[in-house]
Design an enzyme around this catalytic site. Sequence first.
Site, PDB file in Angstrom:
ATOM      1  N   GLY A  40       0.921  -1.247   0.137  1.00  0.00           N
ATOM      2  CA  GLY A  40       0.048   0.072  -0.044  1.00  0.00           C
ATOM      3  C   GLY A  40       0.881   1.393  -0.076  1.00  0.00           C
ATOM      4  N   TYR A  41       0.298   2.221  -0.437  1.00  0.00           N
ATOM      5  CA  TYR A  41       0.943   3.468  -0.567  1.00  0.00           C
ATOM      6  C   TYR A  41       0.452   4.676   0.398  1.00  0.00           C
ATOM      7  CZ  TYR A  41       3.142   1.577  -4.484  1.00  0.00           C
ATOM      8  OH  TYR A  41       3.774   0.927  -5.402  1.00  0.00           O
ATOM      9  N   LEU A  42       1.329   5.227   1.395  1.00  0.00           N
ATOM     10  CA  LEU A  42       1.227   6.207   2.167  1.00  0.00           C
ATOM     11  C   LEU A  42       1.086   7.496   1.245  1.00  0.00           C
ATOM     12  CD1 LEU A  42       3.276   5.171   5.080  1.00  0.00           C
ATOM     13  CD2 LEU A  42       1.229   4.092   4.466  1.00  0.00           C
TER      14      LEU A  42
END
Length: 172
Positions: A40-42
């Site tokens: 996932g991407y912050l």
Amino acid sequence: MDGNECDSGEAMSFEIERKFLVINAGWRDYIEAETRLIQGYLTASGPVTVRVRLDATQAYLTLKSATTGISRREFEYPIPFADAETLLRELAVLPLIEKTRYRVRHGRHLWDLDVFVGENAGLVLAELELEHVAETFERPAWLGAEVSADPRYFNSQLAQHPYCRWEQSEQS
């Protein structure tokens, strides 16, 4: 210098990667390894993307600069598994990227083939990390069009605009 060090001897991390669509399953006969990944991407836009990735036993935090051509800076650090799970659950852009990564040898290179599931099901990409931008490689028969410069195929973009939501005309 090999491109991973500057004059001061300070180590720098560069990723030089080409990315392609996969047009058939001929690669399956050459699998050397297989890993299930959730990432996932912050942050998924701007000058830096911040990614959290889990496999069965390890977790990583990765920072990547904007891509210039086929190269960019990449810094990856192991983090506690529980921290990664919390970051993915509470802070990541949804949907998460889910895929199985297969390591496949062709010629003198080891390719990463990503078979996406979940929101990106139906997408299969081949990635090849190179030592330098002009490095040549043998082109396998299962390799389709190059999409290295097409931001739609960046994992950070697939998290924001998943493949299943693309119009049929976009999926080529």
